[in-house]
Design an enzyme around this catalytic site. Structure first.
Site, PDB file in Angstrom:
ATOM      1  N   TYR A  55      -9.938  11.685   6.215  1.00 48.83           N
ATOM      2  CA  TYR A  55      -8.840  12.638   6.029  1.00 48.83           C
ATOM      3  C   TYR A  55      -8.877  13.767   7.065  1.00 48.83           C
ATOM      4  CZ  TYR A  55      -7.393  10.015   2.034  1.00 48.83           C
ATOM      5  OH  TYR A  55      -6.935   8.980   1.248  1.00 48.83           O
ATOM      6  N   ASN A  93       4.188  10.290   1.376  1.00 42.85           N
ATOM      7  CA  ASN A  93       3.439  10.750   2.540  1.00 42.85           C
ATOM      8  C   ASN A  93       2.663  12.025   2.225  1.00 42.85           C
ATOM      9  OD1 ASN A  93       4.707   8.634   3.774  1.00 42.85           O
ATOM     10  ND2 ASN A  93       6.256   9.899   4.796  1.00 42.85           N
ATOM     11  N   HIS A 110       1.721  11.632  -3.744  1.00 43.56           N
ATOM     12  CA  HIS A 110       0.363  11.172  -3.430  1.00 43.56           C
ATOM     13  C   HIS A 110      -0.505  12.291  -2.882  1.00 43.56           C
ATOM     14  CE1 HIS A 110       1.850   6.724  -3.029  1.00 43.56           C
ATOM     15  NE2 HIS A 110       1.794   7.132  -4.270  1.00 43.56           N
ATOM     16  N   CYS A 118     -11.122  21.593  -5.793  1.00 46.25           N
ATOM     17  CA  CYS A 118     -12.481  21.734  -6.326  1.00 46.25           C
ATOM     18  C   CYS A 118     -12.613  20.790  -7.522  1.00 46.25           C
ATOM     19  CB  CYS A 118     -12.721  23.178  -6.771  1.00 46.25           C
ATOM     20  SG  CYS A 118     -14.290  23.377  -7.650  1.00 46.25           S
ATOM     21  N   CYS A 137     -17.386  25.723  -1.776  1.00 49.88           N
ATOM     22  CA  CYS A 137     -16.037  25.857  -2.348  1.00 49.88           C
ATOM     23  C   CYS A 137     -15.723  27.347  -2.501  1.00 49.88           C
ATOM     24  CB  CYS A 137     -16.033  25.182  -3.719  1.00 49.88           C
ATOM     25  SG  CYS A 137     -14.540  25.522  -4.635  1.00 49.88           S
ATOM     26  N   GLY A 177      11.625   3.950   4.695  1.00 52.33           N
ATOM     27  CA  GLY A 177      10.340   3.790   5.375  1.00 52.33           C
ATOM     28  C   GLY A 177       9.173   3.480   4.477  1.00 52.33           C
ATOM     29  N   THR A 178       9.399   2.623   3.462  1.00 52.45           N
ATOM     30  CA  THR A 178       8.281   2.214   2.627  1.00 52.45           C
ATOM     31  C   THR A 178       8.307   0.706   2.432  1.00 52.45           C
ATOM     32  OG1 THR A 178       7.124   2.533   0.516  1.00 52.45           O
ATOM     33  CG2 THR A 178       9.540   2.716   0.469  1.00 52.45           C
ATOM     34  N   LEU A 204      12.532  -0.406   8.613  1.00 51.78           N
ATOM     35  CA  LEU A 204      12.536  -1.168   9.873  1.00 51.78           C
ATOM     36  C   LEU A 204      12.853  -2.633   9.583  1.00 51.78           C
ATOM     37  CD1 LEU A 204      11.998  -0.448  12.811  1.00 51.78           C
ATOM     38  CD2 LEU A 204       9.609  -1.105  12.493  1.00 51.78           C
TER      39      LEU A 204
HETATM   40  C1  BV8 Z   1      -1.353   4.598 -10.561  1.00 53.95           C
HETATM   41  C2  BV8 Z   1      -3.479   7.824  -0.539  1.00 53.95           C
HETATM   42  C3  BV8 Z   1      -1.318   4.938 -12.934  1.00 53.95           C
HETATM   43  C4  BV8 Z   1      -2.840   8.853   0.276  1.00 53.95           C
HETATM   44  C5  BV8 Z   1      -2.227   6.029  -1.418  1.00 53.95           C
HETATM   45  C6  BV8 Z   1      -5.276  -2.110 -10.396  1.00 53.95           C
HETATM   46  C7  BV8 Z   1      -6.038  -0.992 -10.707  1.00 53.95           C
HETATM   47  C8  BV8 Z   1      -5.546   0.294 -10.602  1.00 53.95           C
HETATM   48  C9  BV8 Z   1      -4.251   0.488 -10.169  1.00 53.95           C
HETATM   49  C10 BV8 Z   1      -3.514  -0.623  -9.842  1.00 53.95           C
HETATM   50  C11 BV8 Z   1      -3.999  -1.911  -9.958  1.00 53.95           C
HETATM   51  N1  BV8 Z   1      -3.011  -2.768  -9.579  1.00 53.95           N
HETATM   52  C12 BV8 Z   1      -1.929  -2.055  -9.212  1.00 53.95           C
HETATM   53  C13 BV8 Z   1      -2.222  -0.766  -9.380  1.00 53.95           C
HETATM   54  C14 BV8 Z   1      -1.387   0.347  -9.096  1.00 53.95           C
HETATM   55  C15 BV8 Z   1      -1.780   0.854  -7.712  1.00 53.95           C
HETATM   56  C16 BV8 Z   1      -1.086  -0.024  -6.702  1.00 53.95           C
HETATM   57  O1  BV8 Z   1       0.119   0.064  -6.580  1.00 53.95           O
HETATM   58  N2  BV8 Z   1      -1.828  -0.897  -5.989  1.00 53.95           N
HETATM   59  C17 BV8 Z   1      -1.146  -1.776  -5.047  1.00 53.95           C
HETATM   60  C18 BV8 Z   1      -1.902  -1.862  -3.756  1.00 53.95           C
HETATM   61  C19 BV8 Z   1      -0.952  -3.123  -5.731  1.00 53.95           C
HETATM   62  N3  BV8 Z   1      -1.273   2.198  -7.669  1.00 53.95           N
HETATM   63  C20 BV8 Z   1      -2.066   3.223  -8.014  1.00 53.95           C
HETATM   64  O2  BV8 Z   1      -3.252   3.136  -8.252  1.00 53.95           O
HETATM   65  C21 BV8 Z   1      -1.347   4.559  -8.131  1.00 53.95           C
HETATM   66  N4  BV8 Z   1      -1.695   5.161  -9.392  1.00 53.95           N
HETATM   67  O3  BV8 Z   1      -0.767   3.540 -10.656  1.00 53.95           O
HETATM   68  O4  BV8 Z   1      -1.766   5.377 -11.636  1.00 53.95           O
HETATM   69  C22 BV8 Z   1      -0.133   5.755 -13.287  1.00 53.95           C
HETATM   70  C23 BV8 Z   1       1.143   5.274 -12.996  1.00 53.95           C
HETATM   71  C24 BV8 Z   1       2.247   6.044 -13.367  1.00 53.95           C
HETATM   72  C25 BV8 Z   1       2.073   7.261 -14.012  1.00 53.95           C
HETATM   73  C26 BV8 Z   1       0.781   7.734 -14.296  1.00 53.95           C
HETATM   74  C27 BV8 Z   1      -0.321   6.976 -13.945  1.00 53.95           C
HETATM   75  C28 BV8 Z   1      -1.752   5.488  -7.017  1.00 53.95           C
HETATM   76  C29 BV8 Z   1      -1.115   5.018  -5.737  1.00 53.95           C
HETATM   77  C30 BV8 Z   1      -1.413   6.038  -4.618  1.00 53.95           C
HETATM   78  C31 BV8 Z   1      -2.502   5.498  -3.762  1.00 53.95           C
HETATM   79  N5  BV8 Z   1      -2.668   6.354  -2.595  1.00 53.95           N
HETATM   80  N6  BV8 Z   1      -2.679   6.645  -0.363  1.00 53.95           N
HETATM   81  C32 BV8 Z   1      -3.104   8.580   1.703  1.00 53.95           C
HETATM   82  O5  BV8 Z   1      -4.257   8.313   2.079  1.00 53.95           O
HETATM   83  O6  BV8 Z   1      -2.120   8.632   2.436  1.00 53.95           O
HETATM   84  S1  BV8 Z   1      -1.080   4.806  -1.224  1.00 53.95           S
HETATM   85  C33 BV8 Z   1      -0.628   4.646   0.401  1.00 53.95           C
HETATM   86  O7  BV8 Z   1       0.383   3.646   0.401  1.00 53.95           O
HETATM   87  C34 BV8 Z   1       0.043   5.855   1.013  1.00 53.95           C
HETATM   88  O8  BV8 Z   1       0.157   6.950   0.150  1.00 53.95           O
HETATM   89  C35 BV8 Z   1       1.429   5.345   1.382  1.00 53.95           C
HETATM   90  O9  BV8 Z   1       2.386   6.306   1.330  1.00 53.95           O
HETATM   91  C36 BV8 Z   1       1.603   4.343   0.332  1.00 53.95           C
HETATM   92  C37 BV8 Z   1       2.727   3.384   0.464  1.00 53.95           C
HETATM   93  O10 BV8 Z   1       2.694   2.826   1.752  1.00 53.95           O
HETATM   94  P1  BV8 Z   1       4.025   3.010   2.633  1.00 53.95           P
HETATM   95  O11 BV8 Z   1       4.357   4.453   2.680  1.00 53.95           O
HETATM   96  O12 BV8 Z   1       5.070   2.093   2.141  1.00 53.95           O
HETATM   97  O13 BV8 Z   1       3.491   2.601   4.064  1.00 53.95           O
HETATM   98  P2  BV8 Z   1       3.396   1.120   4.661  1.00 53.95           P
HETATM   99  O14 BV8 Z   1       2.623   1.216   5.931  1.00 53.95           O
HETATM  100  O15 BV8 Z   1       2.951   0.174   3.596  1.00 53.95           O
HETATM  101  O16 BV8 Z   1       4.915   0.746   5.003  1.00 53.95           O
HETATM  102  C38 BV8 Z   1       5.629   1.477   5.982  1.00 53.95           C
HETATM  103  C39 BV8 Z   1       7.032   0.897   6.039  1.00 53.95           C
HETATM  104  O17 BV8 Z   1       7.775   1.625   7.016  1.00 53.95           O
HETATM  105  C40 BV8 Z   1       7.040  -0.562   6.489  1.00 53.95           C
HETATM  106  O18 BV8 Z   1       7.879  -1.298   5.611  1.00 53.95           O
HETATM  107  C41 BV8 Z   1       7.640  -0.513   7.902  1.00 53.95           C
HETATM  108  O19 BV8 Z   1       8.471  -1.627   8.143  1.00 53.95           O
HETATM  109  C42 BV8 Z   1       8.464   0.750   7.851  1.00 53.95           C
HETATM  110  N7  BV8 Z   1       8.584   1.413   9.154  1.00 53.95           N
HETATM  111  C43 BV8 Z   1       7.636   1.530  10.129  1.00 53.95           C
HETATM  112  N8  BV8 Z   1       8.158   2.238  11.165  1.00 53.95           N
HETATM  113  C44 BV8 Z   1       9.429   2.578  10.819  1.00 53.95           C
HETATM  114  C45 BV8 Z   1       9.704   2.063   9.538  1.00 53.95           C
HETATM  115  N9  BV8 Z   1      10.896   2.213   8.940  1.00 53.95           N
HETATM  116  C46 BV8 Z   1      11.846   2.901   9.613  1.00 53.95           C
HETATM  117  N10 BV8 Z   1      11.663   3.439  10.842  1.00 53.95           N
HETATM  118  C47 BV8 Z   1      10.467   3.297  11.467  1.00 53.95           C
HETATM  119  N11 BV8 Z   1      10.302   3.830  12.694  1.00 53.95           N
END
Ligand code: BV8
Length: 230
Positions: A55, A93, A110, A118, A137, A177-178, A204
């Protein structure tokens, strides 16, 4: 059609043209980091310094003068100012480019790169530079209690009640963009559709949730978002 309530969801793709790496592209962050090592609570417990380094590097990028809001961020700020109805921008983001473009009704579901928390008191405070596991801290004066104020996998995203409330009332849902990999964000389009909203994907390329959207605009966010907004 004139809308009464807009919810916008953004992901890493909106910041890509500002020079911030996305996650799942061929040069994405997950190519040279294992999610379980740097974006899970267990990874932090196992090796906090490795997580802080991950980070710290991304936080340092934000103070790079070449990393600035692009035309997509600016178009969303214009939309918010011009729109007379309810407006909410939800971003996955953790960068600060939406704020720097002028967006105000903004939720970082996120977390934020420029904040640390802390683990004893949950007190959150801003940092500009690198953070280490041995740093004291400011709230309790202890070492080893600081973590990035980032939502990791398995942790609850922030302000979900506000987000669900806005989704249940919106008549336009715009996703930008997701890739639609990560929940609960990837499920927002289904909630918006149930609400009867017009759902639009700007990306994209087709995301995993492409079939759930009623309209699609594919191309660079810096071109597609201003074209849609203006
Ligand atoms: C939750 C940290 C419950 C921040 C991130 C088993 C066990 C536990 C949980 C789970 C499980 N199975 C599923 C889950 C849920 C899990 C999950 O979804 N897992 C996935 C992998 C299956 N989710 C969680 O654990 C979440 N918490 O569920 O808690 C709950 C729910 C509801 C209410 C209360 C409690 C927590 C998820 C957060 C995880 N943290 N990151 C950091 O380090 O940044 S996630 C990480 O992925 C980032 O935050 C990021 O934002 C996020 C999503 O990715 P994208 O933003 O979409 O980025 P990506 O690269 O994938 O895609 C980019 C897109 O842009 C592409 O499509 C590309 O084509 C496009 N693009 C590129 N360039 C351009 C463009 N578009 C336009 N123009 C351009 N120029």
């Amino acid at each position: 059609m004139s809308y009464q309530s807009i919810v916008v969801l953004t992901g890493a793709g909106i910041s890509a043209e500002s020079g911030i790496r996305t996650f799942r592209a061929c040069d994405g962050l997950w190519e040279d980091h294992h999610i379980e090592d740097v974006a899970t609570p267990d990874g932090f417990l196992r090796d906090p310094e490795r997580v802080h380094r991950f980070y710290n590097a991304r936080r340092a990028q934000l103070s790079d003068s070449s990393v600035v809001p692009n035309e997509a961020h600016k178009a969303l700020a214009r939309l918010e100012k011009a729109f007379q109805g309810e407006f909410l921008l939800v971003t996955q983001n953790v960068d600060n480019l939406h704020e720097r473009a002028g967006s105000e009704a903004l939720i970082h579901m996120h977390g934020e790169l420029l904040n640390v928390r802390c683990t004893r008191s949950d007190y959150v405070f801003e940092v500009a530079g690198p953070v280490g596991h041995e740093d004291r801290c400011v709230c309790c004066g202890l070492r080893g209690t600081l973590r990035p104020d980032i939502v990791w996998f398995g942790e609850a995203p922030k302000q979900m009640n506000e987000i669900y409330r806005a989704l249940s009332q919106c008549d336009l849902f715009l996703s930008i963009g997701t890739s639609g990999h990560v929940y609960p964000a990837a499920g927002f389009v289904e909630i918006a559709n149930e609400t009867g909203a017009h759902s639009v994907e700007i990306n994209l390329e087709p995301s995993r949730k492409e079939s759930h959207f009623k309209a699609h605009y594919y191309g660079l966010a810096s071109e597609q978002v201003p074209a849609f907004v203006d």
